[in-house]
Design a protein around this motif. Structure first.
Motif, PDB file in Angstrom:
ATOM      1  N   SER A 203       0.841  -1.184   0.000  1.00  0.00           N
ATOM      2  CA  SER A 203       0.000   0.000   0.000  1.00  0.00           C
ATOM      3  C   SER A 203       0.884   1.244   0.000  1.00  0.00           C
ATOM      4  O   SER A 203       1.928   1.259   0.640  1.00  0.00           O
ATOM      5  N   ALA A 204       0.463   2.275  -0.724  1.00  0.00           N
ATOM      6  CA  ALA A 204       1.292   3.479  -0.782  1.00  0.00           C
ATOM      7  C   ALA A 204       0.436   4.724  -0.626  1.00  0.00           C
ATOM      8  O   ALA A 204      -0.756   4.717  -0.910  1.00  0.00           O
ATOM      9  N   GLY A 205       1.100   5.793  -0.172  1.00  0.00           N
ATOM     10  CA  GLY A 205       0.376   7.025   0.146  1.00  0.00           C
ATOM     11  C   GLY A 205       0.961   8.237  -0.546  1.00  0.00           C
ATOM     12  O   GLY A 205       1.681   8.132  -1.545  1.00  0.00           O
ATOM     13  N   ARG A 206       0.642   9.384   0.028  1.00  0.00           N
ATOM     14  CA  ARG A 206       1.036  10.664  -0.567  1.00  0.00           C
ATOM     15  C   ARG A 206       2.539  10.808  -0.732  1.00  0.00           C
ATOM     16  O   ARG A 206       3.000  11.571  -1.562  1.00  0.00           O
ATOM     17  N   LYS A 223       6.311  -8.852  -7.501  1.00  0.00           N
ATOM     18  CA  LYS A 223       7.358  -9.734  -6.971  1.00  0.00           C
ATOM     19  C   LYS A 223       6.792 -10.602  -5.844  1.00  0.00           C
ATOM     20  O   LYS A 223       7.075 -11.786  -5.737  1.00  0.00           O
ATOM     21  N   LEU A 224       5.964  -9.965  -5.004  1.00  0.00           N
ATOM     22  CA  LEU A 224       5.416 -10.679  -3.836  1.00  0.00           C
ATOM     23  C   LEU A 224       4.161 -11.484  -4.176  1.00  0.00           C
ATOM     24  O   LEU A 224       3.750 -12.344  -3.405  1.00  0.00           O
ATOM     25  N   GLY A 225       3.538 -11.166  -5.311  1.00  0.00           N
ATOM     26  CA  GLY A 225       2.210 -11.722  -5.570  1.00  0.00           C
ATOM     27  C   GLY A 225       1.193 -11.049  -4.655  1.00  0.00           C
ATOM     28  O   GLY A 225       0.283 -11.693  -4.128  1.00  0.00           O
ATOM     29  N   ALA A 226       1.368  -9.735  -4.453  1.00  0.00           N
ATOM     30  CA  ALA A 226       0.513  -8.991  -3.519  1.00  0.00           C
ATOM     31  C   ALA A 226      -0.470  -8.117  -4.281  1.00  0.00           C
ATOM     32  O   ALA A 226      -0.252  -7.786  -5.435  1.00  0.00           O
ATOM     33  N   ALA A 227      -1.546  -7.725  -3.595  1.00  0.00           N
ATOM     34  CA  ALA A 227      -2.467  -6.738  -4.142  1.00  0.00           C
ATOM     35  C   ALA A 227      -1.931  -5.343  -3.831  1.00  0.00           C
ATOM     36  O   ALA A 227      -1.188  -5.171  -2.863  1.00  0.00           O
ATOM     37  N   THR A 228      -2.309  -4.354  -4.641  1.00  0.00           N
ATOM     38  CA  THR A 228      -1.912  -2.986  -4.348  1.00  0.00           C
ATOM     39  C   THR A 228      -3.079  -2.239  -3.694  1.00  0.00           C
ATOM     40  O   THR A 228      -4.236  -2.504  -3.985  1.00  0.00           O
ATOM     41  N   ALA A 229      -2.714  -1.322  -2.790  1.00  0.00           N
ATOM     42  CA  ALA A 229      -3.720  -0.532  -2.082  1.00  0.00           C
ATOM     43  C   ALA A 229      -3.188   0.884  -1.942  1.00  0.00           C
ATOM     44  O   ALA A 229      -2.044   1.158  -2.314  1.00  0.00           O
ATOM     45  N   CYS A 230      -4.019   1.778  -1.418  1.00  0.00           N
ATOM     46  CA  CYS A 230      -3.554   3.151  -1.222  1.00  0.00           C
ATOM     47  C   CYS A 230      -4.301   3.801  -0.065  1.00  0.00           C
ATOM     48  O   CYS A 230      -5.274   3.254   0.450  1.00  0.00           O
ATOM     49  N   SER A 231      -3.835   4.974   0.340  1.00  0.00           N
ATOM     50  CA  SER A 231      -4.497   5.730   1.403  1.00  0.00           C
ATOM     51  C   SER A 231      -5.594   6.611   0.805  1.00  0.00           C
ATOM     52  O   SER A 231      -5.663   6.785  -0.416  1.00  0.00           O
ATOM     53  N   HIS A 243     -11.407   1.733  -5.525  1.00  0.00           N
ATOM     54  CA  HIS A 243     -11.470   0.392  -4.936  1.00  0.00           C
ATOM     55  C   HIS A 243     -10.147  -0.022  -4.294  1.00  0.00           C
ATOM     56  O   HIS A 243     -10.058  -1.079  -3.694  1.00  0.00           O
ATOM     57  N   GLU A 244      -9.105   0.814  -4.400  1.00  0.00           N
ATOM     58  CA  GLU A 244      -7.846   0.508  -3.702  1.00  0.00           C
ATOM     59  C   GLU A 244      -7.751   1.216  -2.346  1.00  0.00           C
ATOM     60  O   GLU A 244      -6.802   1.015  -1.602  1.00  0.00           O
ATOM     61  N   HIS A 245      -8.727   2.080  -2.061  1.00  0.00           N
ATOM     62  CA  HIS A 245      -8.646   2.872  -0.812  1.00  0.00           C
ATOM     63  C   HIS A 245      -8.913   2.010   0.428  1.00  0.00           C
ATOM     64  O   HIS A 245      -9.986   1.472   0.613  1.00  0.00           O
ATOM     65  N   VAL A 246      -7.871   1.929   1.248  1.00  0.00           N
ATOM     66  CA  VAL A 246      -7.954   1.156   2.483  1.00  0.00           C
ATOM     67  C   VAL A 246      -8.080   2.125   3.646  1.00  0.00           C
ATOM     68  O   VAL A 246      -7.369   3.117   3.710  1.00  0.00           O
ATOM     69  N   GLY A 247      -9.018   1.841   4.563  1.00  0.00           N
ATOM     70  CA  GLY A 247      -9.163   2.691   5.737  1.00  0.00           C
ATOM     71  C   GLY A 247     -10.558   2.620   6.290  1.00  0.00           C
ATOM     72  O   GLY A 247     -11.365   1.796   5.859  1.00  0.00           O
ATOM     73  N   GLN A 248     -10.840   3.510   7.226  1.00  0.00           N
ATOM     74  CA  GLN A 248     -12.107   3.466   7.948  1.00  0.00           C
ATOM     75  C   GLN A 248     -13.313   3.592   7.031  1.00  0.00           C
ATOM     76  O   GLN A 248     -14.327   2.948   7.243  1.00  0.00           O
ATOM     77  N   THR A 249     -13.219   4.448   5.994  1.00  0.00           N
ATOM     78  CA  THR A 249     -14.367   4.603   5.106  1.00  0.00           C
ATOM     79  C   THR A 249     -14.162   3.882   3.782  1.00  0.00           C
ATOM     80  O   THR A 249     -14.975   3.993   2.885  1.00  0.00           O
ATOM     81  N   GLY A 262       5.190   5.338   2.439  1.00  0.00           N
ATOM     82  CA  GLY A 262       4.848   6.760   2.314  1.00  0.00           C
ATOM     83  C   GLY A 262       3.465   7.085   2.834  1.00  0.00           C
ATOM     84  O   GLY A 262       2.792   7.964   2.314  1.00  0.00           O
ATOM     85  N   ILE A 263       3.013   6.334   3.850  1.00  0.00           N
ATOM     86  CA  ILE A 263       1.723   6.600   4.498  1.00  0.00           C
ATOM     87  C   ILE A 263       2.024   6.972   5.945  1.00  0.00           C
ATOM     88  O   ILE A 263       2.692   6.210   6.651  1.00  0.00           O
TER      89      ILE A 263
END
Lengths: 318, 243
Positions: A203-206, A223-231, A243-249, A262-263
């Motif tokens: 997951s990456a941020g600003r 490389k990891l076989g991971a999903a990508t997410a963001c703030s 649909h990549e936004h991870v968090g309370q809302t 970078g979060i």
């Protein structure tokens, strides 16, 4: 007493989350466990090793898109048929929508997002995740009938029981409006690993400064076989899709590994990720609050650290 | 179009959650419209304005929720209803909403996919079942053509697009619309808009919170040198066992 478990299958195989629900039901020690399946599935006799006595299998093409009201009717009908007074299901898009309907149909008490087995000393008490991961509520359920939806990874699957399940055909009765919602299109996301189901998340941020710098994030995820997410700020600025936004809302995730790059770690972001097993934080600000909620921390510039991490994974043969 | 939006009154998303016994410690806590309900409200305002319809906002809560309800009026609801009761649990709230809505001819009943405090995600489905209506959750896009509502939602592995005739219930989430911030004119007008207070019609609440627990703190963070990513990979493999 007996327990009904509604299970889902993809590509003819029962989903891992449904096996968790079967394990939960077996460990409740509340009588026979019956499984209900409305998806196409094979080798259902083998569910005996998770403690299932009988499998009710519904063969109805109309249920292939898992229409919520019809699934709710099937669950309530199956519970009535086998005399189940508890229904256990693992959370999914279908279960989250169907559980409250089943609750009203069966005059049952519903507890959603359950994270542990029930305690029976002082009534029937289950622990639920509340305040978006910031707390748990030990909740007492009154009434004869109970519906529980189980959080993902709430307990480990146990396939150590022996025996073979009996598979029976089941034809549910549907209500007049059970098919009132028509599915007009389904767009399956190809290729990428889906975030809500992912076991590893990058997951990456600003701190990434702009959408053009996401290639290194995608390389690491590949490389990891991971999903990508963001703030949230990142999806609000349209650097990345909503649909990549991870968090309370946004989406709440509970992967084995969550790498945050970078979060800073605002409390709303932490609420969406704090059920992750292991958290790695990469941030150039050594004062970033996220470090307090991390297992491993690296103070450094993402533009320098991320390629090095990808390289180190490569070297380690991952 | 005649729209009902149900809102809850929850702690601001930045709140550090603490408890006093089995009650949330409200000391210094700011309350807001449930973030998911706020998305539902924003889309409802757009649909109401486009159709020159009517938008009612409903909250089940005690008098302290009125500032939150006034904010929804300032954002664009025409009138408000407060059902004067502590929202004991999802079933209790659903019964109040269903009893209120059953003879009001709403074309749609919108709310958030879940409340951000108790995260039950049950009220929409219960209201729909009580009123024998279809329910879509999580509703992420919503368009209306004639008497048909067209909606999109996320399912495992992708997106599903559905349609149904009105009336219906939906539990909404982003990106259905962007949150609306009330302007000064809205805030002034909200003071004069009707806010009706009615008493609850039933009392059954089959669940009760016996105790709250806070999650275990993570152990101390282990710092790794930025030039030693091999060490991080080793720890993830051998210590955390996640690779």
């Amino acid at each position: 007493m007996s327990v009904l478990v509604y299970i889902e299958a993809d590509n003819n195989a029962v989903k891992k989350s449904s096996l968790e629900a079967l394990t939960y039901a077996a460990k409740m020690n509340a009588g026979d466990v019956t499984a209900l399946v409305t998806d196409k599935a094979e080798n259902l006799e083998e569910l005996g090793k998770y403690g299932v006595k009988t499998v009710l299998q519904v063969n109805d093409e109309k249920l292939s898109t898992r229409p919520v009201s019809a699934i709710a009717s099937a669950i309530a009908g199956a519970a009535q048929k086998v005399g189940a007074n508890a229904v256990v299901m693992s959370r999914s898009s279908t279960v989250d929508a169907a559980a409250p309907r089943v609750g009203v149909k069966m005059k049952a008490t519903v507890a959603s997002n359950v994270v542990a087995l029930p305690q029976n000393e002082n009534g029937f008490v289950v622990r639920r995740g509340v305040f978006t991961g910031k707390a748990f509520a030990d909740t007492k359920l009154e009434g004869e009938n109970k519906i529980l939806t189980i959080a993902k990874n709430a307990l480990a699957v146990d396939d150590s029981l022996s025996g073979s399940a009996t598979v029976e055909a089941f034809v549910p009765e549907f209500g007049a409006k059970d098919f009132a919602i028509k599915v007009t299109d389904v767009k399956k996301q190809e290729g990428d690993i889906l975030l809500p189901e992912a076991d590893l998340v990058v997951s990456a941020g600003r701190g990434m400064k702009g959408p053009e710098n996401w290639e290194m994030i995608e390389n690491l995820a590949n490389k990891l076989g991971a999903a990508t997410a963001c703030s949230k700020p990142v999806s609000d600025m349209d650097w990345r899709p909503h649909h990549e936004h991870v968090g309370q809302t946004g989406i709440k995730v509970a992967p084995s590994l969550y790498i945050a790059i970078g979060i800073s770690g605002a409390i709303q972001h932490l609420a969406g990720v704090n059920s992750s097993k292991t958290i790695v934080v990469i941030n150039k600000d050594s004062e970033a609050p996220f470090f307090k909620s991390a297992d491993y921390g690296i103070v450094g510039d993402a533009f320098d650290v991320v390629p090095k991490l990808t390289e180190a994974l490569e070297k380690a043969g991952i | 179009m005649n729209i009902l939006v149900c809102i809850c009154h929850v702690p601001d998303t930045t709140t550090k959650i603490k408890f006093t016994g089995t009650e949330l410690d409200k000391n210094g806590v700011q309350f807001i419209i449930g973030p998911y309900d706020d998305y539902a409200l924003a889309r409802a305002v757009e649909l109401k304005e486009a159709s020159k319809g009517k938008l009612t906002v409903l909250n089940v809560g005690e008098a302290d929720t009125e500032p939150t309800i006034r904010k929804a009026l300032a954002i664009g609801a025409d009138n408000a209803v407060r059902i004067n009761a502590h929202p004991k649990d999802a079933y209790f709230v659903a019964e109040q909403i269903a009893a209120y809505a059953k003879d009001k001819n709403f074309d749609m009943i919108l709310m958030g996919r879940e409340a951000s405090d108790y995260n039950g995600g049950q009220v929409h489905g219960m209201v729909a079942e009580m009123l024998d209506m279809p329910c879509i959750v999580p509703c992420m896009t919503l368009e209306v053509e004639g008497n048909t509502a067209k909606m999109g939602r996320e399912i495992e592995g992708g997106k599903e697009y559905v349609e149904c005739e009105m009336p219906f219930v939906a539990g909404c989430q982003e990106p259905i619309a962007e949150w609306k911030i009330p302007n000064m004119r809205g805030i002034m007008m909200a003071r004069k808009k009707p806010l009706e207070v009615i008493e609850p019609t039933s009392q059954s609440a089959p669940t009760e919170v016996m105790a709250y627990q806070l999650p275990a703190e993570r152990g101390n963070v282990k710092m790794i040198d930025a030039d030693n990513m091999d060490e991080l990979v080793r720890l993830l493999k051998e210590e955390a066992k996640v690779l």
